[in-house]
Design an enzyme around this catalytic site. Structure first.
Site, PDB file in Angstrom:
ATOM      1  N   GLY A   1     -18.876  89.033  26.286  1.00 27.68           N
ATOM      2  CA  GLY A   1     -20.134  88.534  25.753  1.00 27.68           C
ATOM      3  C   GLY A   1     -19.942  87.411  24.755  1.00 27.68           C
TER       4      GLY A   1
ATOM      5  N   ARG B   1     -26.902  85.912  20.204  1.00 30.06           N
ATOM      6  CA  ARG B   1     -27.776  86.346  19.107  1.00 30.06           C
ATOM      7  C   ARG B   1     -27.031  86.442  17.777  1.00 30.06           C
ATOM      8  NH1 ARG B   1     -30.279  91.685  21.319  1.00 30.06           N
ATOM      9  NH2 ARG B   1     -31.010  91.830  19.154  1.00 30.06           N
TER      10      ARG B   1
ATOM     11  N   ARG C   1       7.405  77.344 -27.975  1.00 29.85           N
ATOM     12  CA  ARG C   1       6.150  76.831 -28.493  1.00 29.85           C
ATOM     13  C   ARG C   1       6.425  75.797 -29.585  1.00 29.85           C
ATOM     14  NH1 ARG C   1       4.716  82.642 -31.253  1.00 29.85           N
ATOM     15  NH2 ARG C   1       5.959  82.406 -33.147  1.00 29.85           N
TER      16      ARG C   1
END
Length: 477
Positions: free
Chosen positions: A46, A50, A452
């Site tokens: 199929g 739809r 850092r």
């Protein structure tokens, strides 16, 4: 109760509909035997008009897997052989059907024509024709269908239902216990449309009889199609006893639109939730939890409201998954704690008694036993050792725009909040990273890593003076 699928599935190259064949096969049904082989023919050609989709209808997912896969999984428990009928250009459907036989219906001439394309695979036992867009038929119902067909004197068995709203389903016309005819809605009279027993489209008969009846089906109907339901007419004309097995509408629901797909999804989810709770899983608010067909939840797992499981998830005993978490393609080991608001992506493995907290995302990451990542963290392509604590705001920078790179963190380490780990990088066991660090080099065992910028000297009284200037500017407008 049973739901019927709409006609129009299709099958094999070069095949027009065969001319009517006059057969010398006797009309009496073949004596049944439980040891007879059984073949399932699944109509899956199929186009799903739809659905408004380019995707073949049977490839639309239910509970995370294509609807055809649901039907195949159940049919494999019952039938000795399976053949799938697909349409032209449906290579993805054929691949999903592997290793089962596949035939192609070149011309979409109706369900009887589609079934006829598979006749070379019917064999010598019983044949059942199923529909790929009726994916929720259970293995037990398939067994019931075979058992009905194999009762003495029964030549053809079919599935039927009594839906709450029969709509445009084909109707099953009966006399006493016997089925005498299937009438499609388009061809039915008002009296026939008032019948509440509806056709699910699924038939089961002896292979030789089925071949003959399919060849005798004609297309003199409103749609000009060869209806599989007309096999019932052929069987009755041969004096064969036809019986119906009535199953639930939820089980045999046909799926032809997005709305019907959503209704079927709700039905599947109810089954999965009920099954999980029967196996000892606590679903605090069952209707808010969404599972996949392959979700594995061990006993004593607790699932809080609004949790979604994608495909490929295994959760071991004593795990708690808190609200608004999403898990896919991952394993969660015994006693782990997930969420709330956690996301586990494919390839992740959360160790026993590990914690994955709020707004933490894992991708292709192994979190060791007892490890914790409790807040605001992304770990991708990482291996995190046992008992390691990953601080809030940590990110593994695993992607350079082309390649993915690994981050390895040893056991018992402490990753400071707001750490950025630039992969590929390896941190040993017992490592500490200072909060706010960007780590670009490997860190040896038991080392503390600083990555850092050093803080400048404090400026005494500067904050007070700064606020005063702002307030003065505000007062002046």
């Amino acid at each position: 109760m049973v739901s019927c699928s709409s006609p129009g599935l299709t099958g094999l190259p070069g095949g027009g509909y065969p001319q009517k064949v006059m057969s010398t096969i006797p009309s009496s049904p073949t004596p049944p035997s439980p040891s007879r082989p059984a073949t399932a023919v699944i109509l899956a050609a199929g186009r799903g008009t739809r659905m408004r989709s380019e995707r073949p209808k049977v490839m639309h997912p239910l509970a995370g897997r294509p609807m055809l896969r649901h039907l195949l999984d159940n049919a494999e428990q019952v039938f000795d052989h399976i053949v799938v009928v697909v349409g032209p250009g449906m290579e993805d459907v054929a691949a999903l059907a592997a290793p089962h036989a596949v035939v192609v219906q070149a011309d979409r001439l109706g369900t009887a024509h589609a079934a006829l394309q598979a006749q070379a695979y019917f064999g010598t036992g019983d044949v059942a024709v199923l529909y790929g867009d009726n994916p929720l038929i259970t293995a037990q119902t398939m067994r019931d269908l075979l058992a009905c067909r194999r009762q003495p004197g029964v030549g053809l068995a079919l599935l039927a239902m009594r839906p709450a709203h029969p709509g445009r389903y084909g109707r099953v016309v009966t006399q006493g216990d016997n089925v005498v005819r299937i009438v499609e809605w388009a061809d039915a009279t008002p009296q026939e449309r008032a019948i509440d027993l509806c056709n699910a489209g699924v038939l089961c008969a002896d292979a030789q009889d089925f071949r003959r009846w399919l060849n005798e089906v004609r297309n003199d109907n409103a749609q000009g199609e060869y209806y599989l339901g007309d096999v019932v007419t052929q069987a009755v004309a041969d004096g064969v006893c036809v019986r119906a097995v009535v199953a639930s509408e939820d089980e045999l629901r046909g799926i032809n639109s997005r709305a019907e797909l959503a209704v079927a999804e709700a039905s599947v989810q109810q089954r999965l939730r009920h099954g999980a709770m029967e196996r000892g899983v606590t679903l605090v608010a069952p209707d808010t939890v969404f599972l996949c067909a392959d979700t594995v939840l061990a006993p004593d797992v607790v699932i809080h409201p609004h949790v979604v499981f994608g495909p490929g998830v295994t959760v071991e005993r004593d795990v708690e998954v808190r609200s608004f978490s999403h898990l896919e393609g991952c394993t969660v080991r015994q006693g782990a704690l997930i969420g709330p608001y956690a996301r586990l992506r494919p390839g992740s493995d959360v160790g026993a008694r590990a914690h994955v907290g709020n707004f933490v995302e894992l991708k292709a990451t192994t979190l060791g036993e007892g490890a914790k990542a409790n807040h605001l963290t992304y770990l991708g392509n990482a291996q995190v050792g046992a008992r390691t604590n990953v601080g809030a705001g940590t990110i593994t920078c695993n992607y350079d725009g082309v390649f993915k790179h690994a981050t390895v963190i040893g056991e018992g380490s402490f990753i400071g909040s707001d750490s950025i780990l630039v992969a590929p990088v390896t941190l040993g066991a017992g490592v500490i990273t200072a909060a706010g660090s960007v780590i670009t080099k490997d860190v040896p065992d038991d080392a503390m890593a600083f990555g850092r910028v050093r803080q400048q000297d404090n400026r005494a009284g500067y904050a007070k003076a700064f606020r005063k200037r702002l307030m003065t500017a505000k007062e002046r407008g």
